[in-house]
Design a protein around this motif. Structure first.
Motif, PDB file in Angstrom:
ATOM      1  N   GLU A 290       0.835  -1.204   0.000  1.00  0.00           N
ATOM      2  CA  GLU A 290       0.000   0.000   0.000  1.00  0.00           C
ATOM      3  C   GLU A 290       0.872   1.256   0.000  1.00  0.00           C
ATOM      4  O   GLU A 290       0.602   2.207  -0.740  1.00  0.00           O
ATOM      5  CB  GLU A 290      -0.937  -0.003   1.205  1.00  0.00           C
ATOM      6  N   GLU A 291       1.929   1.262   0.797  1.00  0.00           N
ATOM      7  CA  GLU A 291       2.857   2.400   0.826  1.00  0.00           C
ATOM      8  C   GLU A 291       3.536   2.566  -0.533  1.00  0.00           C
ATOM      9  O   GLU A 291       3.709   3.689  -1.012  1.00  0.00           O
ATOM     10  CB  GLU A 291       3.898   2.207   1.922  1.00  0.00           C
ATOM     11  N   TYR A 292       3.920   1.448  -1.148  1.00  0.00           N
ATOM     12  CA  TYR A 292       4.541   1.499  -2.471  1.00  0.00           C
ATOM     13  C   TYR A 292       3.582   2.089  -3.499  1.00  0.00           C
ATOM     14  O   TYR A 292       3.969   2.956  -4.294  1.00  0.00           O
ATOM     15  CB  TYR A 292       4.987   0.100  -2.907  1.00  0.00           C
ATOM     16  N   ARG A 293       2.337   1.649  -3.495  1.00  0.00           N
ATOM     17  CA  ARG A 293       1.361   2.159  -4.464  1.00  0.00           C
ATOM     18  C   ARG A 293       1.155   3.657  -4.295  1.00  0.00           C
ATOM     19  O   ARG A 293       1.034   4.389  -5.279  1.00  0.00           O
ATOM     20  CB  ARG A 293       0.038   1.399  -4.329  1.00  0.00           C
ATOM     21  N   HIS A 294       1.118   4.113  -3.053  1.00  0.00           N
ATOM     22  CA  HIS A 294       0.973   5.542  -2.782  1.00  0.00           C
ATOM     23  C   HIS A 294       2.214   6.292  -3.289  1.00  0.00           C
ATOM     24  O   HIS A 294       2.095   7.325  -3.956  1.00  0.00           O
ATOM     25  CB  HIS A 294       0.769   5.779  -1.281  1.00  0.00           C
ATOM     26  N   ALA A 295       3.405   5.785  -2.981  1.00  0.00           N
ATOM     27  CA  ALA A 295       4.644   6.429  -3.413  1.00  0.00           C
ATOM     28  C   ALA A 295       4.747   6.445  -4.937  1.00  0.00           C
ATOM     29  O   ALA A 295       5.188   7.439  -5.530  1.00  0.00           O
ATOM     30  CB  ALA A 295       5.848   5.721  -2.797  1.00  0.00           C
ATOM     31  N   LEU A 296       4.306   5.371  -5.589  1.00  0.00           N
ATOM     32  CA  LEU A 296       4.350   5.303  -7.043  1.00  0.00           C
ATOM     33  C   LEU A 296       3.390   6.324  -7.664  1.00  0.00           C
ATOM     34  O   LEU A 296       3.733   6.997  -8.636  1.00  0.00           O
ATOM     35  CB  LEU A 296       4.015   3.889  -7.532  1.00  0.00           C
ATOM     36  N   ALA A 297       2.207   6.453  -7.092  1.00  0.00           N
ATOM     37  CA  ALA A 297       1.252   7.448  -7.593  1.00  0.00           C
ATOM     38  C   ALA A 297       1.824   8.860  -7.455  1.00  0.00           C
ATOM     39  O   ALA A 297       1.696   9.680  -8.378  1.00  0.00           O
ATOM     40  CB  ALA A 297      -0.074   7.333  -6.844  1.00  0.00           C
ATOM     41  N   GLU A 298       2.460   9.145  -6.328  1.00  0.00           N
ATOM     42  CA  GLU A 298       3.090  10.455  -6.133  1.00  0.00           C
ATOM     43  C   GLU A 298       4.218  10.662  -7.136  1.00  0.00           C
ATOM     44  O   GLU A 298       4.369  11.743  -7.702  1.00  0.00           O
ATOM     45  CB  GLU A 298       3.625  10.589  -4.703  1.00  0.00           C
ATOM     46  N   TRP A 299       5.025   9.632  -7.363  1.00  0.00           N
ATOM     47  CA  TRP A 299       6.126   9.737  -8.309  1.00  0.00           C
ATOM     48  C   TRP A 299       5.590   9.996  -9.717  1.00  0.00           C
ATOM     49  O   TRP A 299       6.132  10.812 -10.450  1.00  0.00           O
ATOM     50  CB  TRP A 299       6.965   8.457  -8.274  1.00  0.00           C
ATOM     51  N   LYS A 300       4.515   9.287 -10.095  1.00  0.00           N
ATOM     52  CA  LYS A 300       3.927   9.473 -11.430  1.00  0.00           C
ATOM     53  C   LYS A 300       3.379  10.882 -11.598  1.00  0.00           C
ATOM     54  O   LYS A 300       3.411  11.441 -12.690  1.00  0.00           O
ATOM     55  CB  LYS A 300       2.826   8.444 -11.684  1.00  0.00           C
ATOM     56  N   ARG A 301       2.874  11.482 -10.512  1.00  0.00           N
ATOM     57  CA  ARG A 301       2.416  12.877 -10.596  1.00  0.00           C
ATOM     58  C   ARG A 301       3.593  13.820 -10.869  1.00  0.00           C
ATOM     59  O   ARG A 301       3.442  14.809 -11.562  1.00  0.00           O
ATOM     60  CB  ARG A 301       1.718  13.293  -9.302  1.00  0.00           C
ATOM     61  N   ARG A 302       4.748  13.506 -10.291  1.00  0.00           N
ATOM     62  CA  ARG A 302       5.935  14.339 -10.503  1.00  0.00           C
ATOM     63  C   ARG A 302       6.576  14.085 -11.864  1.00  0.00           C
ATOM     64  O   ARG A 302       7.324  14.912 -12.353  1.00  0.00           O
ATOM     65  CB  ARG A 302       6.972  14.082  -9.402  1.00  0.00           C
ATOM     66  N   HIS A 303       6.303  12.921 -12.458  1.00  0.00           N
ATOM     67  CA  HIS A 303       6.903  12.525 -13.738  1.00  0.00           C
ATOM     68  C   HIS A 303       5.804  12.058 -14.699  1.00  0.00           C
ATOM     69  O   HIS A 303       5.754  10.878 -15.056  1.00  0.00           O
ATOM     70  CB  HIS A 303       7.922  11.408 -13.523  1.00  0.00           C
ATOM     71  N   PRO A 304       4.935  12.970 -15.138  1.00  0.00           N
ATOM     72  CA  PRO A 304       3.792  12.543 -15.955  1.00  0.00           C
ATOM     73  C   PRO A 304       4.180  11.947 -17.305  1.00  0.00           C
ATOM     74  O   PRO A 304       3.414  11.176 -17.872  1.00  0.00           O
ATOM     75  CB  PRO A 304       2.984  13.836 -16.136  1.00  0.00           C
ATOM     76  N   ASP A 305       5.360  12.275 -17.815  1.00  0.00           N
ATOM     77  CA  ASP A 305       5.769  11.756 -19.112  1.00  0.00           C
ATOM     78  C   ASP A 305       6.517  10.431 -19.022  1.00  0.00           C
ATOM     79  O   ASP A 305       6.833   9.834 -20.047  1.00  0.00           O
ATOM     80  CB  ASP A 305       6.645  12.777 -19.836  1.00  0.00           C
ATOM     81  N   ALA A 306       6.806   9.996 -17.818  1.00  0.00           N
ATOM     82  CA  ALA A 306       7.560   8.752 -17.633  1.00  0.00           C
ATOM     83  C   ALA A 306       6.646   7.553 -17.854  1.00  0.00           C
ATOM     84  O   ALA A 306       5.475   7.572 -17.493  1.00  0.00           O
ATOM     85  CB  ALA A 306       8.159   8.690 -16.251  1.00  0.00           C
ATOM     86  N   GLY A 307       7.202   6.534 -18.421  1.00  0.00           N
ATOM     87  CA  GLY A 307       6.461   5.287 -18.572  1.00  0.00           C
ATOM     88  C   GLY A 307       6.459   4.540 -17.252  1.00  0.00           C
ATOM     89  O   GLY A 307       6.898   5.065 -16.225  1.00  0.00           O
ATOM     90  N   PRO A 308       5.975   3.330 -17.258  1.00  0.00           N
ATOM     91  CA  PRO A 308       5.985   2.561 -16.016  1.00  0.00           C
ATOM     92  C   PRO A 308       7.420   2.323 -15.554  1.00  0.00           C
ATOM     93  O   PRO A 308       8.316   2.178 -16.391  1.00  0.00           O
ATOM     94  CB  PRO A 308       5.285   1.249 -16.384  1.00  0.00           C
ATOM     95  N   PRO A 309       7.653   2.324 -14.255  1.00  0.00           N
ATOM     96  CA  PRO A 309       9.021   2.085 -13.784  1.00  0.00           C
ATOM     97  C   PRO A 309       9.478   0.694 -14.167  1.00  0.00           C
ATOM     98  O   PRO A 309       8.720  -0.258 -14.130  1.00  0.00           O
ATOM     99  CB  PRO A 309       8.927   2.221 -12.265  1.00  0.00           C
ATOM    100  N   SER A 310      10.732   0.604 -14.587  1.00  0.00           N
ATOM    101  CA  SER A 310      11.273  -0.702 -14.952  1.00  0.00           C
ATOM    102  C   SER A 310      11.811  -1.387 -13.702  1.00  0.00           C
ATOM    103  O   SER A 310      12.393  -0.757 -12.838  1.00  0.00           O
ATOM    104  CB  SER A 310      12.378  -0.549 -15.995  1.00  0.00           C
ATOM    105  N   LEU A 311      11.591  -2.673 -13.614  1.00  0.00           N
ATOM    106  CA  LEU A 311      12.030  -3.428 -12.449  1.00  0.00           C
ATOM    107  C   LEU A 311      13.208  -4.294 -12.805  1.00  0.00           C
ATOM    108  O   LEU A 311      13.451  -4.677 -13.860  1.00  0.00           O
ATOM    109  CB  LEU A 311      10.897  -4.278 -11.908  1.00  0.00           C
TER     110      LEU A 311
END
Length: 68
Positions: free
Chosen positions: A47-68
């Protein structure tokens, strides 16, 4: 002296995408009904990861999905 372009820091280097938590292995749960199970901790971390990822995507709207 100027650095070559491939050595210049990129803006995203200071704000990498968050990494998902490691899923517990089946052997990590003792199945004895612990008050706080490794699966409970994983669910909280996820849940914390999903929240952090949503925040990161807001800061990087042009970025694709993070690569793992």
């Amino acid at each position: 002296m100027m650095l070559p372009e491939h050595e210049l820091p990129r803006p995203d280097d200071d704000d990498p995408p968050p990494l998902p938590p490691d899923k517990p292995l089946p052997a990590e749960c003792c199945e004895s009904g612990c008050p706080i199970c490794v699966y409970d901790l994983y669910a909280e971390a996820l849940e914390e990861y999903r929240h952090a990822l949503a925040e990161w995507k807001r800061r990087h709207p042009d970025a694709g999905p993070p690569s793992l």
